[in-house]
Design an enzyme around this catalytic site. Structure first.
Site, mmCIF file in Angstrom:
data_model
loop_
_atom_site.group_PDB
_atom_site.id
_atom_site.type_symbol
_atom_site.label_atom_id
_atom_site.label_comp_id
_atom_site.label_asym_id
_atom_site.label_seq_id
_atom_site.Cartn_x
_atom_site.Cartn_y
_atom_site.Cartn_z
ATOM 1 N N CYS A 1 -36.865 -16.910 -22.582
ATOM 2 C CA CYS A 1 -36.832 -15.581 -21.965
ATOM 3 C C CYS A 1 -37.737 -15.552 -20.728
ATOM 4 C CB CYS A 1 -37.284 -14.532 -22.972
ATOM 5 S SG CYS A 1 -37.512 -12.926 -22.204
ATOM 6 N N LEU B 1 3.076 -0.947 6.343
ATOM 7 C CA LEU B 1 2.703 -0.095 7.474
ATOM 8 C C LEU B 1 2.150 -0.970 8.587
ATOM 9 C CD1 LEU B 1 0.768 2.744 5.585
ATOM 10 C CD2 LEU B 1 2.924 3.027 6.820
ATOM 11 N N GLU C 1 -3.929 11.150 5.840
ATOM 12 C CA GLU C 1 -4.150 10.894 4.413
ATOM 13 C C GLU C 1 -5.012 9.655 4.189
ATOM 14 O OE1 GLU C 1 -0.286 10.155 2.774
ATOM 15 O OE2 GLU C 1 0.585 11.866 3.823
ATOM 16 N N LYS D 1 -5.739 5.986 2.958
ATOM 17 C CA LYS D 1 -4.948 4.798 2.628
ATOM 18 C C LYS D 1 -5.578 4.215 1.377
ATOM 19 C CE LYS D 1 -2.897 0.649 4.613
ATOM 20 N NZ LYS D 1 -3.116 -0.240 3.485
ATOM 21 N N GLU E 1 0.392 4.799 -5.048
ATOM 22 C CA GLU E 1 -0.500 3.661 -5.199
ATOM 23 C C GLU E 1 -1.179 3.738 -6.565
ATOM 24 O OE1 GLU E 1 -0.235 1.904 -2.431
ATOM 25 O OE2 GLU E 1 -1.983 0.597 -2.285
HETATM 26 S S1 IVH Z 1 3.143 5.489 3.086
HETATM 27 C C1 IVH Z 1 7.168 3.740 4.197
HETATM 28 N N1 IVH Z 1 0.822 6.483 2.440
HETATM 29 O O1 IVH Z 1 -0.398 0.926 2.190
HETATM 30 C C2 IVH Z 1 5.729 4.016 4.215
HETATM 31 N N2 IVH Z 1 1.191 4.177 2.085
HETATM 32 O O2 IVH Z 1 -0.357 -1.296 4.072
HETATM 33 C C3 IVH Z 1 5.131 3.717 2.930
HETATM 34 N N3 IVH Z 1 -0.688 2.990 1.052
HETATM 35 O O3 IVH Z 1 2.669 -0.393 1.172
HETATM 36 C C4 IVH Z 1 3.717 3.858 2.841
HETATM 37 N N4 IVH Z 1 -1.999 4.734 0.877
HETATM 38 O O4 IVH Z 1 1.151 0.647 -0.617
HETATM 39 C C5 IVH Z 1 1.585 5.390 2.490
HETATM 40 N N5 IVH Z 1 -1.169 7.505 1.867
HETATM 41 C C6 IVH Z 1 -0.408 6.405 1.914
HETATM 42 C C7 IVH Z 1 -0.860 5.154 1.449
HETATM 43 C C8 IVH Z 1 -0.023 4.051 1.570
HETATM 44 C C9 IVH Z 1 -1.868 3.441 0.637
HETATM 45 C C10 IVH Z 1 -0.249 1.586 0.963
HETATM 46 C C11 IVH Z 1 1.193 1.380 0.567
HETATM 47 C C12 IVH Z 1 1.785 0.551 1.661
HETATM 48 C C13 IVH Z 1 0.558 -0.096 2.220
HETATM 49 C C14 IVH Z 1 0.766 -0.604 3.629
#
Ligand code: IVH
EC number: 6.5.1.2
Length: 704
Positions: free
Chosen positions: A419, A89, A119, A121, A176
């Site tokens: 100790c 991302l 959402e 991350k 994840e």
């Molecule tokens: S969508 C094609 N949604 O963040 C888009 N990714 O820094 C795919 N990640 O590789 C990702 N939470 O491993 C998406 N709610 C979320 C996420 C998320 C964590 C991770 C994912 C991605 C990484 C990018």
């Protein structure tokens, strides 16, 4: 030679560049082999940026093994091809940057985006889980995005990734894998008991756990789905998935039984304007520290399928989604000193004193160091710059020294020779060092703990009194409290007739406490209030607990192999104290609990672990959460007493509402838990209604 700035390591010359390339390659290889690199993401990125900057200035000095431009830093990444690349991302760091990004996306598709999914991350590792006809088939890491590693062997220990879906569909779920804070602490406890190095942070823990093949112990992780796509045999589902808005794909996946962030405090929500998105971003940021798992940002996605299709993707990242990054939960600071503290059970634990550093809104001045072997293994030195991790309720920890920042002035960490509390010898035969006097070393602490509110609840016996009793030689363990005589107490400083009589009466009451509290008072490691209640309800009497072997103990919910063995060993050590308590007339039974059948009898295999051993109770199989002020018959009960009541009535007490909650008891001033329960369709009961349901158990565990 190498100095750190916030953005990139500054590489002064060719030698510094070569050293940095070597360090980055080593870190990348270690991370992809075991998930446990000495560098965290941020430090790695900083180093990689430094390398890239040096290479931009010195294009003819680029080394062949430079990680620049290579996915996963050029480390081996696996050989299972992804059907559709697993992308990364792009990031934004401010409301302004987010505004610019949305404007450019809307320009590209030629219309406003009508709905955004906001959402968490999740801070773990991306994986793809393939299901065929509703059955789990394969779990694959992201690898280099084109192909990943098959880690199906690890799937059984991943919570939220079912072996069977609720419908016989063929699809790939992406999401994840991470360690919740609880899984992380538990995983580290198990690992260190096995002589292993603790995980540096939950993400490394999850990565290492996924790749590990021959571990003698089981460590759990959790999966959160954030998307789904069809596989070649998906049939009509392919079309459906292509047309559903992202938010509905997530609900569909959750309906199949796969875990998503729905039901957590940071569940995905839809927002229609940039302002609404920003408000949710702020809300998630402020909830971060209290979450039971780690997040490193917020992901915002255009929800309509057509918007995503028309925006398309670049080679690295989709154009319809963006990561709004939150500040890092890892920072570099200096290790100033190491303190050695003796715990209630005589364990001597090292603690790092740090140059205070602000991490995610709180100041961190101390960090755990686990045990002496761990200090040696990491080659930590006083004066080192260390990477510190602090997130949620995880105890701050040192991940690793930042070796390339050493000046040569660092000094070795001295280990205690006796100790630090009482000067006795140290038993260093195990990973965790212990004073040879064990609990007696910290007698005041163990007696105060036993007398505490959630254990024997002896009013009037604060620490000062305990110190007097211990120093006066009247108490050598907490069983001695029960044989104290009036004249002995009267002879103490500041003990008049009234306080003496009150204390003796309180001790008399303590003698009749339920077994769960007496057991908790023993302070067996790893058995706090709720575990003590489960043990007491299962075995019903102290005799049976003491007679149980490790295998029998594992029938109690939440006790695994390691904990069972540790409890058995500690109980053996505590046998003389338990005998003394029995001799002093302390209650050793759990009211309302029926003992399990003797081994070898017919019903044994069917015994439940809720202390009912089969008989149905009003809350059997239910998870109950309490919130707000209790009233009516429940008015005077503390939270701990409410939890005891729930468990006596066969239920499981929990502190947070999720879709697994069966009932929320909501009193006056119930706040967000009530709203959440209502959103999730969880049944809500007023205190009065609940009191009727469990009326028969009210007071059963309380002596008077
Ligand atoms: S969508 C094609 N949604 O963040 C888009 N990714 O820094 C795919 N990640 O590789 C990702 N939470 O491993 C998406 N709610 C979320 C996420 C998320 C964590 C991770 C994912 C991605 C990484 C990018």
């Amino acid at each position: 030679m190498v100095a750190m700035t916030n953005s990139a390591a500054v590489l002064a010359d060719a030698a510094a560049y070569a050293a940095a390339v070597e360090e980055a390659s080593r870190a990348a290889a270690a991370y992809y082999a075991t998930g446990e690199s000495a560098l965290d993401d941020e430090a790695y990125d900083r180093l990689a940026r430094g390398i890239a900057a040096y290479e931009a200035d010195h294009p003819d000095e680029v080394l062949a093994d430079s990680p620049t431009g290579k996915v996963a830093g050029g480390a081996a990444v696996g050989d299972v091809p992804h059907t559709v690349p697993m992308l990364s991302l792009d990031n934004v760091f401010s409301a302004e940057q987010f505004g610019t990004w949305t404007a450019s996306l809307e320009r590209r598709i030629g219309r406003p985006v009508t709905a955004w999914s906001v959402e968490p991350k999740l801070d773990g590792l991306a994986v793809a889980a393939r299901y065929r006809d509703g059955r789990f088939e394969r779990l694959i890491t992201r690898g280099d995005g084109q192909a990943g590693e098959d880690v199906s062997h690890a799937a059984a220990a991943v919570v939220g990734l079912p072996q069977r879906l609720s419908a016989p569909v063929t699809l790939e779920v992406r999401g994840e894998i991470l360690m919740t804070n609880e899984q992380f602490e538990q995983g580290n406890a198990i690992r260190t008991e096995h002589g292993g190095a603790p995980f540096a942070n939950p993400r490394n823990g999850a990565a290492g756990t996924l790749r590990a093949k021959d571990r003698a112990y089981r460590v759990e992780t959790t999966f959160f789905a954030y998307g789904a796509l069809p596989l070649p045999d998906s049939g009509a589902l392919a079309q459906t998935l292509a047309e559903l808005p992202h938010s509905e794909v997530l609900s569909y996946v959750a309906g199949l039984g796969v875990h998503t962030a729905a039901g957590t405090d940071v569940a995905p929500v839809l927002a229609t304007t940039v302002e609404e998105v920003q408000a949710r971003v702020d809300a998630i940021a402020s909830l971060r520290a209290a979450l039971p798992f780690g997040i490193d940002g917020i992901v915002i996605k255009a929800d309509p399928a057509a918007d995503q299709r028309e925006a398309g993707s670049g080679t690295r990242a989709p154009r319809w989604a963006i990561a709004y990054k939150l500040p890092a939960v890892e920072k570099i600071t200096r290790l100033l000193a190491v303190e050695w503290n003796v715990g209630r059970t005589g364990i001597i634990a090292p603690r790092a004193v740090l140059e205070p550093v602000e991490i995610d809104g709180s100041t961190v001045g101390y960090a755990t160091l686990h045990n002496p072997a761990d200090i040696t293994r990491r080659d930590l030195r006083l004066g080192d710059q260390v990477m510190v991790y602090k997130a949620g309720d995880i105890i701050p920890r040192i991940e690793a020294p930042v070796v390339h920042l050493r000046t040569g002035e660092e000094t070795p960490i001295a280990f205690p020779e006796s100790c630090p509390q009482c000067g006795s010898d140290i038993d260093a035969s195990e990973q965790r060092w212990r004073c040879v006097r064990g609990r007696s070393c910290r007698l005041v602490a163990s007696v105060s703990y036993a007398a505490g509110r959630d254990q024997l609840d002896i009013e009037g016996l604060g620490t000062t009194r305990v110190v007097q009793l211990v120093e006066g030689g009247l108490v050598a363990d907490f069983a001695d409290l029960f044989t104290l005589e009036r004249a002995q107490l009267l002879a103490l400083d500041r003990m008049g007739e009234t306080s003496t009589d009150n204390l003796l009466a309180a001790i008399g009451t303590a003698r009749t406490r339920p077994l769960s509290r007496v057991f908790c008072a023993l302070g067996v490691r790893g058995t706090g209030r709720s575990m003590s209640r489960r043990i007491a309800r299962y075995f019903a009497t102290m005799d049976r607990i003491v007679a149980a072997d490790a295998e029998t103990l594992q029938r109690v919910d939440g006790i695994g192999k390691e904990k069972a063995a540790a409890v058995v060993a500690e109980l053996a050590e505590l046998a003389p104290l338990i005998d003394k308590l029995v001799a002093a007339g302390v209650n050793m039974t759990e009211p309302g609990a029926t003992p399990p059948p003797e081994p070898g009898t017919e019903n044994e295999a069917g015994a439940a672990d809720d202390g009912t051993n089969g008989a149905a109770l009003p809350l059997t199989g239910m998870t109950v959460v309490v919130t707000g002020a209790m009233s009516g018959a429940l008015e005077k009960l503390s939270r701990n007493q409410m939890n005891e009541l729930i468990e006596r009535a066969g239920g499981r007490a929990s502190s947070s509402v999720s879709k697994r909650t069966s009932l929320l008891v909501a009193g006056e001033k119930a706040g967000s838990k009530r709203t959440k329960a209502e959103d999730l369709g969880v049944r809500v009961a007023e205190p009065e209604e609940f009191a009727e349901l469990v009326g028969a158990f009210l007071g059963a565990g309380e002596e008077s």
